[in-house]
Design an enzyme around this catalytic site. Sequence first.
Site, PDB file in Angstrom:
ATOM      1  N   ARG A 119      -8.388  -0.511   4.667  1.00  0.00           N
ATOM      2  CA  ARG A 119      -7.501   0.495   4.076  1.00  0.00           C
ATOM      3  C   ARG A 119      -6.156  -0.133   3.686  1.00  0.00           C
ATOM      4  O   ARG A 119      -5.484   0.366   2.771  1.00  0.00           O
ATOM      5  CB  ARG A 119      -7.246   1.648   5.063  1.00  0.00           C
ATOM      6  CG  ARG A 119      -8.449   2.522   5.325  1.00  0.00           C
ATOM      7  CD  ARG A 119      -8.071   3.696   6.209  1.00  0.00           C
ATOM      8  NE  ARG A 119      -6.784   4.185   5.812  1.00  0.00           N
ATOM      9  CZ  ARG A 119      -5.794   4.506   6.640  1.00  0.00           C
ATOM     10  NH1 ARG A 119      -5.959   4.441   7.925  1.00  0.00           N
ATOM     11  NH2 ARG A 119      -4.649   4.924   6.184  1.00  0.00           N
ATOM     12  N   ILE A 144       2.363  18.253   8.797  1.00  0.00           N
ATOM     13  CA  ILE A 144       2.995  18.130   7.473  1.00  0.00           C
ATOM     14  C   ILE A 144       3.979  19.282   7.241  1.00  0.00           C
ATOM     15  O   ILE A 144       4.250  19.647   6.106  1.00  0.00           O
ATOM     16  CB  ILE A 144       1.945  18.057   6.331  1.00  0.00           C
ATOM     17  CG1 ILE A 144       0.987  19.262   6.360  1.00  0.00           C
ATOM     18  CG2 ILE A 144       1.167  16.759   6.385  1.00  0.00           C
ATOM     19  CD1 ILE A 144       0.198  19.419   5.065  1.00  0.00           C
ATOM     20  N   LYS A 195       0.848  -1.208   0.000  1.00  0.00           N
ATOM     21  CA  LYS A 195       0.000   0.000   0.000  1.00  0.00           C
ATOM     22  C   LYS A 195       0.878   1.250   0.000  1.00  0.00           C
ATOM     23  O   LYS A 195       0.637   2.191  -0.762  1.00  0.00           O
ATOM     24  CB  LYS A 195      -0.888   0.010   1.254  1.00  0.00           C
ATOM     25  CG  LYS A 195      -1.551   1.355   1.526  1.00  0.00           C
ATOM     26  CD  LYS A 195      -2.420   1.321   2.768  1.00  0.00           C
ATOM     27  CE  LYS A 195      -1.734   1.671   4.053  1.00  0.00           C
ATOM     28  NZ  LYS A 195      -1.414   3.097   4.243  1.00  0.00           N
ATOM     29  N   ASN A 196       1.901   1.231   0.858  1.00  0.00           N
ATOM     30  CA  ASN A 196       2.696   2.448   1.025  1.00  0.00           C
ATOM     31  C   ASN A 196       3.602   2.747  -0.160  1.00  0.00           C
ATOM     32  O   ASN A 196       4.147   3.849  -0.272  1.00  0.00           O
ATOM     33  CB  ASN A 196       3.515   2.368   2.324  1.00  0.00           C
ATOM     34  CG  ASN A 196       2.615   2.473   3.548  1.00  0.00           C
ATOM     35  OD1 ASN A 196       1.422   2.733   3.423  1.00  0.00           O
ATOM     36  ND2 ASN A 196       3.191   2.278   4.722  1.00  0.00           N
ATOM     37  N   ASP A 215       4.454   0.434  12.043  1.00  0.00           N
ATOM     38  CA  ASP A 215       3.212  -0.173  11.564  1.00  0.00           C
ATOM     39  C   ASP A 215       3.031  -1.609  12.062  1.00  0.00           C
ATOM     40  O   ASP A 215       1.943  -2.170  11.940  1.00  0.00           O
ATOM     41  CB  ASP A 215       3.170  -0.162  10.026  1.00  0.00           C
ATOM     42  CG  ASP A 215       2.943   1.246   9.484  1.00  0.00           C
ATOM     43  OD1 ASP A 215       2.613   2.141  10.272  1.00  0.00           O
ATOM     44  OD2 ASP A 215       3.093   1.428   8.258  1.00  0.00           O
ATOM     45  N   CYS A 264      -5.494   7.901   9.423  1.00  0.00           N
ATOM     46  CA  CYS A 264      -5.569   7.266  10.735  1.00  0.00           C
ATOM     47  C   CYS A 264      -5.364   8.270  11.849  1.00  0.00           C
ATOM     48  O   CYS A 264      -4.524   9.165  11.733  1.00  0.00           O
ATOM     49  CB  CYS A 264      -4.456   6.232  10.848  1.00  0.00           C
ATOM     50  SG  CYS A 264      -4.948   4.604  10.396  1.00  0.00           S
ATOM     51  N   ARG A 323      -0.133  14.426  13.436  1.00  0.00           N
ATOM     52  CA  ARG A 323       0.597  14.078  12.208  1.00  0.00           C
ATOM     53  C   ARG A 323       0.750  15.337  11.371  1.00  0.00           C
ATOM     54  O   ARG A 323       0.071  15.507  10.367  1.00  0.00           O
ATOM     55  CB  ARG A 323      -0.135  12.972  11.447  1.00  0.00           C
ATOM     56  CG  ARG A 323      -0.144  11.667  12.188  1.00  0.00           C
ATOM     57  CD  ARG A 323      -0.794  10.571  11.404  1.00  0.00           C
ATOM     58  NE  ARG A 323       0.100  10.012  10.387  1.00  0.00           N
ATOM     59  CZ  ARG A 323      -0.130   8.860   9.773  1.00  0.00           C
ATOM     60  NH1 ARG A 323      -1.176   8.149  10.053  1.00  0.00           N
ATOM     61  NH2 ARG A 323       0.715   8.420   8.866  1.00  0.00           N
TER      62      ARG A 323
HETATM   63  C1  UD1 Z   1       4.363   6.632   6.359  1.00  0.00           C
HETATM   64  C2  UD1 Z   1       3.513   5.403   6.185  1.00  0.00           C
HETATM   65  C3  UD1 Z   1       2.974   4.921   7.521  1.00  0.00           C
HETATM   66  C4  UD1 Z   1       4.110   4.726   8.502  1.00  0.00           C
HETATM   67  C5  UD1 Z   1       5.008   5.950   8.572  1.00  0.00           C
HETATM   68  C6  UD1 Z   1       6.249   5.738   9.411  1.00  0.00           C
HETATM   69  C7  UD1 Z   1       2.593   5.717   3.976  1.00  0.00           C
HETATM   70  C8  UD1 Z   1       1.391   5.936   3.153  1.00  0.00           C
HETATM   71  N1  UD1 Z   1       2.414   5.721   5.300  1.00  0.00           N
HETATM   72  O1  UD1 Z   1       3.521   7.641   6.897  1.00  0.00           O
HETATM   73  O2  UD1 Z   1       2.295   3.698   7.304  1.00  0.00           O
HETATM   74  O3  UD1 Z   1       3.575   4.487   9.774  1.00  0.00           O
HETATM   75  O4  UD1 Z   1       5.434   6.331   7.250  1.00  0.00           O
HETATM   76  O5  UD1 Z   1       6.958   4.657   8.936  1.00  0.00           O
HETATM   77  O6  UD1 Z   1       3.671   5.495   3.471  1.00  0.00           O
HETATM   78  N2  UD1 Z   1       6.211  14.297  10.862  1.00  0.00           N
HETATM   79  C9  UD1 Z   1       6.288  15.633  11.197  1.00  0.00           C
HETATM   80  N3  UD1 Z   1       6.175  16.555  10.197  1.00  0.00           N
HETATM   81  C10 UD1 Z   1       5.990  16.193   8.907  1.00  0.00           C
HETATM   82  C11 UD1 Z   1       5.925  14.834   8.577  1.00  0.00           C
HETATM   83  C12 UD1 Z   1       6.040  13.894   9.579  1.00  0.00           C
HETATM   84  O7  UD1 Z   1       6.442  15.989  12.348  1.00  0.00           O
HETATM   85  O8  UD1 Z   1       5.887  17.098   8.044  1.00  0.00           O
HETATM   86  C13 UD1 Z   1       6.303  13.302  11.928  1.00  0.00           C
HETATM   87  C14 UD1 Z   1       4.990  12.526  12.060  1.00  0.00           C
HETATM   88  O9  UD1 Z   1       4.080  13.204  12.853  1.00  0.00           O
HETATM   89  C15 UD1 Z   1       5.457  11.242  12.673  1.00  0.00           C
HETATM   90  C16 UD1 Z   1       6.833  11.051  12.045  1.00  0.00           C
HETATM   91  O10 UD1 Z   1       7.242  12.320  11.558  1.00  0.00           O
HETATM   92  O11 UD1 Z   1       5.582  11.399  14.058  1.00  0.00           O
HETATM   93  C17 UD1 Z   1       6.865  10.034  10.926  1.00  0.00           C
HETATM   94  O12 UD1 Z   1       5.991  10.452   9.898  1.00  0.00           O
HETATM   95  P1  UD1 Z   1       6.230  10.072   8.380  1.00  0.00           P
HETATM   96  O13 UD1 Z   1       7.483   9.294   8.223  1.00  0.00           O
HETATM   97  O14 UD1 Z   1       6.073  11.316   7.587  1.00  0.00           O
HETATM   98  O15 UD1 Z   1       5.006   9.109   8.112  1.00  0.00           O
HETATM   99  P2  UD1 Z   1       3.999   9.153   6.916  1.00  0.00           P
HETATM  100  O16 UD1 Z   1       4.722   9.445   5.653  1.00  0.00           O
HETATM  101  O17 UD1 Z   1       2.828   9.945   7.280  1.00  0.00           O
END
Ligand code: UD1
Length: 449
Positions: free
Chosen positions: A398, A123, A22-23, A306, A116, A121
């Site tokens: 999902r 960005i 999925k990811n 995960d 989720c 979370r």
């Molecule tokens: C992706 C995966 C998810 C997995 C995660 C960590 C997909 C679709 N999802 O999610 O299944 O659990 O990686 O392996 O690929 N963060 C910030 N600011 C940002 C971005 C992230 O503070 O702009 C923090 C998040 O809140 C979190 C951490 O960084 O605490 C990791 O997030 P990230 O690696 O970005 O995860 P996702 O890409 O959302």
Amino acid sequence: MEKIVIHGQKRLTGEIEIHGSKNSALPILAAAALANGVSEIHNCPRLSDVDAALRILEHLGCRVRREGHTVSVDSTGLHDFAVPDRLMREMRSSVVFLGAILGRTRRARLCTPGGCEIGLRPIDLHLLAMEQLGAELREEGGQLEFSAPGGLTGARITLSFPSVGATENVLLAAATAKGRTVLHNAAREPEIGDLADFLNGCGARIYGAGDSTIVIDGVAQLHGASHTVIPDRIAASTYLLAGAVTQGRICVKEVVPAHLGALVPVLREMGCTLSVSGRWVCLSAPPRLHRVKMTRTMPYPGFPTDVQAPLSAALTVAEGTSVVVENIFESRYKHASELLRFGAKIHVEGRMEVIEGVDRLLGAQVVAPDLRGGFALLLAGLAAHGETVVRGVEHIDRGYESPELLLGSLGADVQRICEDEERTAKTEPADTEKPDPGPQAAGERQQDR
Ligand code: UD1
């Protein structure tokens, strides 16, 4: 609404094929919007998050066709640069469309994404990186509007945390930026390498994906390409844990064993015997699992966040006390309170979860709190004595393709039941002549009393 009903204590045996990741599929589908032309994505899993990505592509003006596990995306007619709120909110990963749309149209409009509920979370890393590539950001009433009228320009970017999504957005946006981008502290997850492979197949020049420094030499335009998505390492891990928690002997095939590198030693510590060959991993579980002293979730190649919830579920029946520390997300222990309903002994304090193994779990009525936490409840149900009913199945859908069929093929007693149909059946007058519902439907009703 659907629910999954499990009669636990069945020993799982046999082999299953693991679906595409999925990811990986989600950013690759976004990349198909960046590449001008027709792309064919093979091994694309049938999941509701993937369907949400396809709806975004269609909204943008792409023509999308799915045949089995192959999705074809024709992005020639892409005309929109805005993702409506309702589509953004369907899943958090929709944010990965940002880099793709911005790279293709030099504009992008979207709201903050859904997905989720596993703690804060943000960005911010995505937004900062887009600005460093030359995009101007305006924020108004929850809407984010990006513009780069002259196109994006390569830059040196250092992520303060190796965010998976932010790394993907940089790859997407920088692929067609002017000049070179050097990304430091990039995420190293296999899905990053898979995205880079697809983009390179489309004509991009990305070097070092999978390392913490990635170099992207921008090209003028990308064309469509064919690509096969890598196997889902999280699904593979989850099913191995299903084997572990049922004293099972199972094999997962069509996997990349190296992607399970952090889980294998944990399963061995739990007393499982593992054999690995080519694209297979086979597991044989002991009569009772052993505790795991301490597992910390970390960015890849560390233990994946995960898999934390499924692992926790398995450890509830291990002999001894295990400790799990969640380092990636805040509040990713929503499954813990549901596991207590099975009679599990779990104590959560901040980022730490202490699991005192119990002799037996008892079936329970529970609600999936999120995707991985939802599957953790299925695992508890498989291990438990008696009947378990898991609601909130839409979370599980999902990320896991037909889990009831895969688990069923391994010998589990698992059924998906549509509650609306069930209600209708119950309210029909008893003396009305009805066609024979067949053994399956009759069985479902009986089990659900
Ligand atoms: C992706 C995966 C998810 C997995 C995660 C960590 C997909 C679709 N999802 O999610 O299944 O659990 O990686 O392996 O690929 N963060 C910030 N600011 C940002 C971005 C992230 O503070 O702009 C923090 C998040 O809140 C979190 C951490 O960084 O605490 C990791 O997030 P990230 O690696 O970005 O995860 P996702 O890409 O959302």
